[in-house]
Enzyme design. Structure first.
Site, PDB file in Angstrom:
ATOM      1  N   LYS A   1      -2.556  -2.066  -3.103  1.00 26.81           N
ATOM      2  CA  LYS A   1      -3.601  -1.202  -2.523  1.00 26.81           C
ATOM      3  C   LYS A   1      -3.169   0.251  -2.692  1.00 26.81           C
ATOM      4  CE  LYS A   1      -6.070  -0.134   1.748  1.00 26.81           C
ATOM      5  NZ  LYS A   1      -6.807  -0.685   2.867  1.00 26.81           N
TER       6      LYS A   1
ATOM      7  N   GLU B   1       0.814  -1.226   0.000  1.00 20.16           N
ATOM      8  CA  GLU B   1       0.000   0.000   0.000  1.00 20.16           C
ATOM      9  C   GLU B   1       0.840   1.266   0.000  1.00 20.16           C
ATOM     10  OE1 GLU B   1      -2.819   0.414   3.253  1.00 20.16           O
ATOM     11  OE2 GLU B   1      -3.597   2.285   2.446  1.00 20.16           O
TER      12      GLU B   1
HETATM   13  P1  13P Z   1      -9.412   4.264   4.041  1.00 19.63           P
HETATM   14  O1  13P Z   1     -10.245   3.542   3.007  1.00 19.63           O
HETATM   15  O2  13P Z   1     -10.211   4.886   5.156  1.00 19.63           O
HETATM   16  O3  13P Z   1      -8.395   5.187   3.410  1.00 19.63           O
HETATM   17  O4  13P Z   1      -8.592   3.144   4.818  1.00 19.63           O
HETATM   18  C1  13P Z   1      -8.012   2.149   4.108  1.00 19.63           C
HETATM   19  C2  13P Z   1      -6.758   1.755   4.771  1.00 19.63           C
HETATM   20  O5  13P Z   1      -6.604   0.638   5.187  1.00 19.63           O
HETATM   21  C3  13P Z   1      -5.687   2.761   4.872  1.00 19.63           C
HETATM   22  O6  13P Z   1      -4.503   2.146   5.240  1.00 19.63           O
END
Ligand code: 13P
Length: 340
Positions: A219, A177
């Protein structure tokens, strides 16, 4: 490494019509969310809130996996069933956030690096024993005057790649991510440029660390204008920019891209996801891994009261269904009203 198992888990997470619920808020973040509804954040209120989410009936039709926090993976429902087991019984795959948060990056004012590599192998081993089959590590990249720096991009990409390699070694699918933040007044073009540079570096580093693209998931943020940019974008513009960027830089061997919502409203996040899937088929599955965009209405409906659990579960189930439709490009905003 058992690549077959990793591939299978990754594909199950991006199964048709399904995505991830991110319920891995750290202590400071869940406190911030509870503050908005006037509920004190204690071990028991956090447990009760998450039990409400995890016992929502029928949601496994829309949700393939849930990301848990270290405290949560060790907690149980009221009847004593450990949360990971409770999820598995519904066919939902438990996952775990393993980073230790974004800290100030030395000598780079305004920028952050995510920590948590020390001792990670042992922690992954323990989490696998507790039932986790995938993991998450979030890097944050801010856009501003003169930032992000090359130093920040490189440092975060390297950490993500080392994390991902350790996950695959331990039989956990890494969710990689790199989040380019929406904060600021930058244009969608600037977000494109930065997202492109970050992803290019991330995939180069993943390859350097011998990570198998087929056994991981991405992600990312969507390509969006900054929150304070006077020129906001339509879902079609967001979808076009995001897919164009990703086609240039995300290898087709990656099974799925699960977007974060990152501060978009819940309906906005659904509309944008829908627009991407409505464009037709892509080299990867295009899905969701939403925190706020899946939970916000449920959190408001719950407000810390046991008698509100059914209403909160309806709100969560509704958002999960809307995003499941968006996952197939079949969402229409009128569906919000129809269900109400
Ligand atoms: P949000 O969808 O609230 O951005 O959170 C997703 C997430 O896991 C951020 O690390």
């Amino acid at each position: 490494m058992n690549l077959d198992e990793l591939r299978k888990t990754a594909r199950a997470i991006v199964a048709e019509g399904k995505g991830i619920l991110a319920a891995d808020e750290s202590f400071p973040t869940i406190k911030k969310r509870f503050d908005t509804i006037g509920v004190e954040s204690t071990e028991e209120t956090r447990r009760a809130y998450r039990e409400m989410l995890f016992t929502t009936k029928g949601v496994s039709e829309f949700v393939s996996g849930v990301i848990l926090f270290d405290e949560t993976i060790r907690q149980s429902a009221g009847d004593g069933t450990p949360f990971p087991k409770l999820l598995e019984q519904q066919g939902i795959i438990p996952g775990i956030k393993v980073d230790k948060g974004a800290k100030a990056l030395a000598l780079c004012p305004g920028e952050k690096v995510t920590e948590g590599l020390d001792g990670l192998r042992e922690r992954l081993e323990e989490y696998r024993g507790l039932g986790a089959r995938f993991a998450k590590w979030r890097a944050v990249i801010a856009i501003g005057d003169g930032i992000p720096s090359e130093t920040c991009i490189e440092t975060n990409a390297h950490a993500l790649a080392r994390y991902a390699a350790l996950c695959q070694e331990q039989g956990l699918v890494p969710i990689v991510e790199p989040e380019v933040l929406m904060d600021g007044d930058h244009t969608i073009e600037r977000c494109y440029e930065v997202t492109f540079a970050v992803l290019r570096r991330v995939f180069a580093d993943l390859a350097d660390q011998r990570v198998e693209y087929e056994g991981m998931l991405l992600k990312p943020n969507m390509v969006l204008p900054g929150k304070d940019c006077p020129r906001q974008a339509t879902p079609e513009e967001v979808a076009e920019a995001t897919i164009r960027c990703f086609r240039h830089v995300v290898p087709a061997a990656v099974p799925g891209v699960l977007f974060l919502s990152g501060g978009q409203s819940d309906v906005q996040a659904t509309l944008n996801l829908n627009a991407m899937n409505a464009m037709g088929s892509h080299p990867w599955e295009i899905s969701f891994s939403y925190g706020r965009a899946l939970q916000a209405p449920a959190l408001r409906a719950w407000a810390g009261r046991p008698e509100n659990v059914p209403a909160a579960q309806r709100a969560y189930s509704h958002r999960a269904r809307m995003n499941s439709l968006a996952r197939r490009g079949k969402y229409r905003p009128e569906m919000e009203e129809e269900a109400a």
